[in-house]
Write a protein that holds these residues in place. Structure first.
Motif, PDB file in Angstrom:
ATOM      1  N   LYS A 220       0.837  -1.201   0.000  1.00  0.00           N
ATOM      2  CA  LYS A 220       0.000   0.000   0.000  1.00  0.00           C
ATOM      3  C   LYS A 220       0.873   1.253   0.000  1.00  0.00           C
ATOM      4  N   VAL A 221       1.891   1.261   0.849  1.00  0.00           N
ATOM      5  CA  VAL A 221       2.816   2.399   0.915  1.00  0.00           C
ATOM      6  C   VAL A 221       3.471   2.620  -0.449  1.00  0.00           C
ATOM      7  N   LEU A 222       3.972   1.561  -1.045  1.00  0.00           N
ATOM      8  CA  LEU A 222       4.716   1.691  -2.304  1.00  0.00           C
ATOM      9  C   LEU A 222       3.795   2.033  -3.472  1.00  0.00           C
ATOM     10  N   ASP A 223       2.578   1.502  -3.468  1.00  0.00           N
ATOM     11  CA  ASP A 223       1.613   1.855  -4.514  1.00  0.00           C
ATOM     12  C   ASP A 223       1.258   3.340  -4.446  1.00  0.00           C
ATOM     13  N   GLU A 224       0.997   3.818  -3.232  1.00  0.00           N
ATOM     14  CA  GLU A 224       0.632   5.230  -3.057  1.00  0.00           C
ATOM     15  C   GLU A 224       1.800   6.146  -3.407  1.00  0.00           C
ATOM     16  N   LEU A 225       3.014   5.695  -3.106  1.00  0.00           N
ATOM     17  CA  LEU A 225       4.192   6.499  -3.439  1.00  0.00           C
ATOM     18  C   LEU A 225       4.311   6.689  -4.949  1.00  0.00           C
ATOM     19  N   GLU A 226       4.100   5.630  -5.717  1.00  0.00           N
ATOM     20  CA  GLU A 226       4.165   5.747  -7.183  1.00  0.00           C
ATOM     21  C   GLU A 226       3.155   6.762  -7.697  1.00  0.00           C
ATOM     22  N   ILE A 227       1.947   6.728  -7.149  1.00  0.00           N
ATOM     23  CA  ILE A 227       0.897   7.665  -7.567  1.00  0.00           C
ATOM     24  C   ILE A 227       1.323   9.098  -7.283  1.00  0.00           C
ATOM     25  N   MET A 228       1.903   9.328  -6.094  1.00  0.00           N
ATOM     26  CA  MET A 228       2.306  10.684  -5.721  1.00  0.00           C
ATOM     27  C   MET A 228       3.531  11.154  -6.494  1.00  0.00           C
ATOM     28  N   LEU A 229       4.415  10.248  -6.836  1.00  0.00           N
ATOM     29  CA  LEU A 229       5.561  10.611  -7.682  1.00  0.00           C
ATOM     30  C   LEU A 229       5.066  11.193  -9.009  1.00  0.00           C
ATOM     31  N   ASP A 230       4.131  10.494  -9.626  1.00  0.00           N
ATOM     32  CA  ASP A 230       3.575  10.990 -10.890  1.00  0.00           C
ATOM     33  C   ASP A 230       2.818  12.299 -10.690  1.00  0.00           C
ATOM     34  N   ASP A 231       2.056  12.368  -9.619  1.00  0.00           N
ATOM     35  CA  ASP A 231       1.261  13.563  -9.338  1.00  0.00           C
ATOM     36  C   ASP A 231       2.159  14.797  -9.221  1.00  0.00           C
ATOM     37  N   TRP A 232       3.205  14.697  -8.426  1.00  0.00           N
ATOM     38  CA  TRP A 232       4.094  15.842  -8.217  1.00  0.00           C
ATOM     39  C   TRP A 232       4.861  16.178  -9.489  1.00  0.00           C
ATOM     40  N   ALA A 233       5.366  15.157 -10.171  1.00  0.00           N
ATOM     41  CA  ALA A 233       6.123  15.406 -11.402  1.00  0.00           C
ATOM     42  C   ALA A 233       5.241  16.059 -12.464  1.00  0.00           C
ATOM     43  N   ASN A 234       3.991  15.614 -12.561  1.00  0.00           N
ATOM     44  CA  ASN A 234       3.081  16.169 -13.559  1.00  0.00           C
ATOM     45  C   ASN A 234       2.612  17.580 -13.183  1.00  0.00           C
ATOM     46  N   TYR A 235       2.625  17.903 -11.902  1.00  0.00           N
ATOM     47  CA  TYR A 235       2.328  19.275 -11.491  1.00  0.00           C
ATOM     48  C   TYR A 235       3.434  20.219 -11.982  1.00  0.00           C
ATOM     49  N   ILE A 236       4.672  19.771 -11.874  1.00  0.00           N
ATOM     50  CA  ILE A 236       5.819  20.616 -12.224  1.00  0.00           C
ATOM     51  C   ILE A 236       6.011  20.731 -13.737  1.00  0.00           C
ATOM     52  N   LYS A 237       5.615  19.712 -14.493  1.00  0.00           N
ATOM     53  CA  LYS A 237       5.918  19.669 -15.933  1.00  0.00           C
ATOM     54  C   LYS A 237       5.436  20.913 -16.697  1.00  0.00           C
ATOM     55  N   PRO A 238       4.186  21.374 -16.556  1.00  0.00           N
ATOM     56  CA  PRO A 238       3.770  22.581 -17.300  1.00  0.00           C
ATOM     57  C   PRO A 238       4.594  23.816 -16.928  1.00  0.00           C
ATOM     58  N   HIS A 239       4.985  23.902 -15.668  1.00  0.00           N
ATOM     59  CA  HIS A 239       5.836  25.021 -15.248  1.00  0.00           C
ATOM     60  C   HIS A 239       7.198  24.952 -15.925  1.00  0.00           C
ATOM     61  N   PHE A 240       7.712  23.728 -16.051  1.00  0.00           N
ATOM     62  CA  PHE A 240       8.974  23.560 -16.766  1.00  0.00           C
ATOM     63  C   PHE A 240       8.812  23.968 -18.228  1.00  0.00           C
ATOM     64  N   ASP A 241       7.744  23.503 -18.854  1.00  0.00           N
ATOM     65  CA  ASP A 241       7.507  23.810 -20.268  1.00  0.00           C
ATOM     66  C   ASP A 241       7.377  25.309 -20.506  1.00  0.00           C
ATOM     67  N   GLN A 242       6.750  25.985 -19.545  1.00  0.00           N
ATOM     68  CA  GLN A 242       6.519  27.431 -19.695  1.00  0.00           C
ATOM     69  C   GLN A 242       7.670  28.264 -19.155  1.00  0.00           C
ATOM     70  N   GLN A 243       8.702  27.572 -18.616  1.00  0.00           N
ATOM     71  CA  GLN A 243       9.880  28.240 -18.039  1.00  0.00           C
ATOM     72  C   GLN A 243       9.484  29.227 -16.941  1.00  0.00           C
ATOM     73  N   THR A 244       8.513  28.813 -16.138  1.00  0.00           N
ATOM     74  CA  THR A 244       8.115  29.619 -14.981  1.00  0.00           C
ATOM     75  C   THR A 244       9.297  29.744 -14.030  1.00  0.00           C
ATOM     76  N   PRO A 245       9.599  30.939 -13.521  1.00  0.00           N
ATOM     77  CA  PRO A 245      10.706  31.090 -12.564  1.00  0.00           C
ATOM     78  C   PRO A 245      10.461  30.238 -11.319  1.00  0.00           C
ATOM     79  N   VAL A 246      11.529  29.620 -10.837  1.00  0.00           N
ATOM     80  CA  VAL A 246      11.390  28.729  -9.686  1.00  0.00           C
ATOM     81  C   VAL A 246      10.807  29.469  -8.479  1.00  0.00           C
TER      82      VAL A 246
END
Length: 299
Positions: A220-246
């Motif tokens: 359960k811990v490891l399954d939820e971790l995978e979901i959150m890894l994708d969630d956080w990475a996908n949150y950041i991706k549009p900011h990366f694409d748009q070159q939003t300042p950190v």
């Protein structure tokens, strides 16, 4: 199964943020993780409360060389302890200047307040813990599992059917959700997920997280971790694409992750503990770097 003691290091005087684990053996007590030098007195007190002295610790296993896991290792080496560490991390414990300077670029003037001193450990006291190695302590063996993804120099350690996971199994404080620590420079989602798959394949009955404590439902811990890894990475991706300042991303991401915790019923004081254990602003830099390396074809 040997007797395992959880020692709360009270990082920033907050409980349940960083743990070290003392394992009893007929060869003497074994320590997994040591925390930063700033929490050494709490660690020392914890060891003494169990009935040992710092000098009794002659074997220290580090999951990786980040300061919140390895910073105080040199204090045990001063008393002759062997320090077991991933081969990639080993040279940095002998010559910690590069590690210190790299961290100082992130933490600046907070370095001493957060982490304290880090001194060199003699080479002959550093043991290269490579994937598949097994170290014998009479009643049990400690088996090494190479688990990159959070850091390229990351090991987990298995005793029978339990695993000490460092950061590769994420951060979970009390009854809160599991979240991924994603600091620069080594975050690699594909490699991390392979490490998660590797841990699952070993069918552990419990995980011991450095942040924080024994977890009785590994899948359960490891399954939820995978979901959150994708969630956080996908949150950041549009900011990366748009070159939003950190500087613009950080407050938004901190609000986003803290709202996630609240939605899971995490109370406000525990949100602070999550931030101590896993500063969300660091994951912004780590995930931006991940997307940059991925775009460049370097990972």
């Amino acid at each position: 199964m040997p007797k395992i003691h959880t020692i709360d290091l009270f990082f920033q005087e907050e409980n349940h943020s960083i743990a070290a684990y003392l394992i009893e053996s007929s060869k003497g007590p074994v320590l997994v993780e040591v925390g930063p030098m700033t929490t050494f007195e709490h660690l020392k007190k914890g060891i003494e409360t169990i009935g040992f002295q710092v000098e009794d610790i002659q074997h220290v296993f580090l999951t990786h060389i980040h300061f919140d896991h390895a910073g105080a290792a040199w204090k045990f080496a001063e008393h002759g302890a062997k320090i077991y560490v991933h081969p990639i991390g080993l040279p940095h414990l002998h010559q910690p200047e590069k590690l210190w300077n790299s961290a100082a670029q992130i933490y600046g003037e907070d370095m001493d307040r957060l982490w304290g001193e880090m001194k060199s450990i003699p080479y002959d006291q550093l043991i290269s813990a490579e994937d598949g190695n097994a170290f014998d302590f009479n009643e049990f063996q400690i088996k090494v599992i190479d688990t990159p993804g959070h850091a390229i120099h990351h090991n987990a350690y298995q005793i029978d059917d339990i695993i000490f996971t460092g950061d590769v199994a994420g951060v979970k404080i009390e009854d809160g959700p599991i979240v991924p620590p994603c600091p620069p420079p080594d975050i690699n989602l594909k490699v991390w997920k392979n490490s998660i798959k590797k841990l699952k394949s070993l069918r552990p009955t419990a995980l011991y997280l450095t942040h924080y404590g024994r977890q009785e439902q590994p899948d359960k811990v490891l399954d939820e971790l995978e979901i959150m890894l994708d969630d956080w990475a996908n949150y950041i991706k549009p900011h990366f694409d748009q070159q939003t300042p950190v500087e613009a991303i950080i407050p938004e991401f901190m609000a986003y992750t803290q709202d996630q915790l609240r939605s899971k019923g995490v109370r406000e004081e525990l949100i602070k503990t999550y931030e101590y254990a896993n500063p969300s602003w660091m994951s912004v830099n780590g995930l931006l770097r991940y997307w940059k390396l991925k775009e460049q074809g370097r990972i």
